[in-house]
Design a protein around this motif. Structure first.
Motif, PDB file in Angstrom:
ATOM      1  N   PRO A 293       0.833  -1.206   0.000  1.00 44.29           N
ATOM      2  CA  PRO A 293       0.000   0.000   0.000  1.00 44.29           C
ATOM      3  C   PRO A 293       0.867   1.257   0.000  1.00 44.29           C
ATOM      4  N   ASP A 294       0.271   2.319  -0.494  1.00 43.65           N
ATOM      5  CA  ASP A 294       1.025   3.574  -0.617  1.00 43.65           C
ATOM      6  C   ASP A 294       1.509   4.092   0.736  1.00 43.65           C
ATOM      7  N   ASP A 295       0.635   4.015   1.749  1.00 41.79           N
ATOM      8  CA  ASP A 295       1.078   4.529   3.054  1.00 41.79           C
ATOM      9  C   ASP A 295       2.194   3.678   3.634  1.00 41.79           C
ATOM     10  N   THR A 296       2.165   2.386   3.378  1.00 42.71           N
ATOM     11  CA  THR A 296       3.248   1.516   3.841  1.00 42.71           C
ATOM     12  C   THR A 296       4.536   1.806   3.089  1.00 42.71           C
ATOM     13  N   SER A 297       4.407   2.016   1.793  1.00 46.87           N
ATOM     14  CA  SER A 297       5.588   2.362   0.983  1.00 46.87           C
ATOM     15  C   SER A 297       6.209   3.671   1.455  1.00 46.87           C
ATOM     16  N   TYR A 298       5.336   4.629   1.782  1.00 50.27           N
ATOM     17  CA  TYR A 298       5.857   5.910   2.289  1.00 50.27           C
ATOM     18  C   TYR A 298       6.583   5.712   3.629  1.00 50.27           C
ATOM     19  N   ALA A 299       5.981   4.884   4.502  1.00 46.81           N
ATOM     20  CA  ALA A 299       6.600   4.629   5.802  1.00 46.81           C
ATOM     21  C   ALA A 299       7.950   3.942   5.647  1.00 46.81           C
ATOM     22  N   ARG A 302      10.475   6.485   4.625  1.00 43.43           N
ATOM     23  CA  ARG A 302      10.918   7.299   5.760  1.00 43.43           C
ATOM     24  C   ARG A 302      11.862   6.516   6.669  1.00 43.43           C
TER      25      ARG A 302
END
Length: 481
Positions: A293-299, A302
């Motif tokens: 998922p996009d939010d996981t990829s962003y995390a 980071r």
């Protein structure tokens, strides 16, 4: 009104001693002169009374008139220089004195006027009768209600004696002053030698580097200068006690610093492995092929970014710890001209919104050192200029050679300058010219500390000058002969 320049203690003591001896000699001399003068005057007054008695007795019942001459001075027993005068109705009508040939020359009108002006009475007094006769001690003896005689004795013998005494006192006093001055200087110098040794010990300590490193404060005041029965000995004892306390404090400080360095070094070593694992697992998750998922990829991104940042901080701390421990860096020939050009090229690529200028000699500038660490020094200076100046700032890097043995790298910018509150501590650890903690503008405060540590390890110096519109960092390194 300007302040008085303080005088050395040695000069003050010598001057005070000489001044006291001078005053004492002056007082003794004056007392001696006046005492002798009084004694001689009393003696001549007695002689004067006797001479007056002889003069009165020689005249018998013959009372002189207004036209009489002072023949009485030629009477038996009168000494050379004796003066006589006849006063009729308070007017001196005639006067004479005995010369060396026992003749009786008459007094001239000026001498008679001088004698008349004194209004001589029954008490002996001094009168000046001109340059020829000088000072006389005179007294009046009444013979009748209208007639009296004046008898006088010269004072030139007394004056000669007093003059000789003054000359002798002056010569003796001058010799005493010279001898006392030399003796006082030698005595004061000998007395102050312990104080000089105490001062030498304190000066030696003041020239030692006590603010960093393992300090062996073995300097002490010599034992012979610590006798508490003397003033200097008490000072020496106090200084030794103070140095002992300072030495204990420096040892405690060094022990604490060693603990901190070991902790930083050990922690940095221990943190490298978990940070590498965190970064590796994040990258492995990305490479798994699974749909993320996009939010996981962003995390995950980071996590990778922060782990890299944390790794850089750990590496910086580890480098500083190694520099503190005095570990040797690589020792090879490094061309600073090429190194500076490469560092500026990297900075230009990283921050295109700044104007980067570079000036280097056409020939190589070779120093001995660690290429990677020296590159890091220049890169840190350029990064410092990039982070703390706005877009459009002109950053000029210059490499020059001073004399035949020093290479100087300067990084100058026309930005807002460094806050005056941190300019003196800018090379210390965790000191930041910008209080911001934002990722885009903040810093760890380790970059310039690394610059100073690496430069010092290469036998160089680092400095900074800053004012609004101009900030210049300079590092100086020894050139290979």
């Amino acid at each position: 009104m300007g302040s008085r320049q303080p005088r050395p203690l040695r000069r003050t003591l010598v001057a005070a001693t000489v001044a006291f001896i001078t005053l004492s000699a002056l007082v003794i001399g004056l007392v001696s002169v006046f005492s002798l003068q009084s004694i001689l005057l009393n003696r001549i007054d007695k002689q004067l009374v006797e001479a007056a008695s002889r003069s009165a007795a020689s005249m018998g019942q013959n009372t002189p008139g207004s036209d009489s001459s002072p023949d009485f001075i030629s009477s038996l027993g009168q000494s050379v220089g004796t003066l006589g005068a006849v006063r009729f109705d308070d007017v001196i009508v005639a006067g004479a004195y005995l010369d060396q040939n026992l003749n009786s020359p008459l007094l001239d009108s000026r001498q008679l006027d001088a004698l008349q002006s004194e209004n001589v009475g029954a008490r002996p007094e001094s009168v000046y009768l001109g340059a020829e006769l000088g000072n006389y001690r005179v007294v009046s003896v009444p013979l009748s209600s209208r007639v009296s005689i004046i008898v006088g004795l010269p004072l030139y013998d007394i004056e000669a004696t007093i003059s000789e005494l003054v000359l002798v006192v002056a010569i003796v006093a001058l010799g005493a002053l010279v001898l006392s001055g030399a003796g006082a200087y030698g005595l004061v110098r000998l007395t102050l030698r312990p104080l000089e040794r105490v001062t030498a010990a304190a000066t030696t300590v003041s020239m030692m580097t006590l603010d960093r490193g393992d300090v062996a404060l073995a300097v002490r005041v010599p034992e012979e200068d610590t006798d508490t029965h003397t003033e200097v000995g008490r000072v020496g004892t106090a200084i030794n006690r103070m140095l002992e306390h300072v030495s204990n404090a420096l040892q405690a400080r060094q022990h604490s610093e060693d603990k901190v360095r070991r902790f930083v070094s050990d922690a940095s070593h221990e943190l490298r492995t978990p940070l590498a694992s965190i970064r590796g697992y994040a990258e492995l998750t990305r490479m798994s092929g699974e749909t993320i998922p996009d939010d996981t990829s962003y995390a995950l991104g980071r996590i990778e970014s922060e782990s890299r940042r944390m790794t850089d901080i750990v590496e910086d701390l580890l480098l500083l710890a190694r520099l503190d421990e005095g570990r040797q860096l690589d020792d090879a020939d490094v061309d600073l001209a090429e190194l500076v050009q490469d560092a500026v090229s990297d900075a230009r690529a990283a921050a295109g919104d700044h104007e980067w200028q570079v000036t280097v000699p056409e020939h190589p500038v070779i120093v001995r050192g660690d290429h990677g660490r020296l590159f890091q020094v220049v890169a840190n200076l350029l990064a410092n200029a990039r982070v703390h100046t706005p877009a459009g700032t002109v950053v000029t890097t210059d490499l020059s050679v001073e004399g035949d043995n020093r290479a100087v790298i300067s990084v100058a910018d026309d930005g807002p300058g460094i806050d005056t509150g941190v300019i003196d501590t800018v090379f210390e650890r965790f000191v930041r010219g910008d209080s911001s903690r934002a990722r885009t503008t903040g810093s760890t405060g380790l970059g310039l500390a690394i610059v100073q540590g690496v430069v010092a390890a290469h036998g160089g110096q680092s400095s900074v000058d800053s004012e609004p519109g101009s900030t210049v960092f300079r590092i100086s390194l020894p050139i290979v002969p």
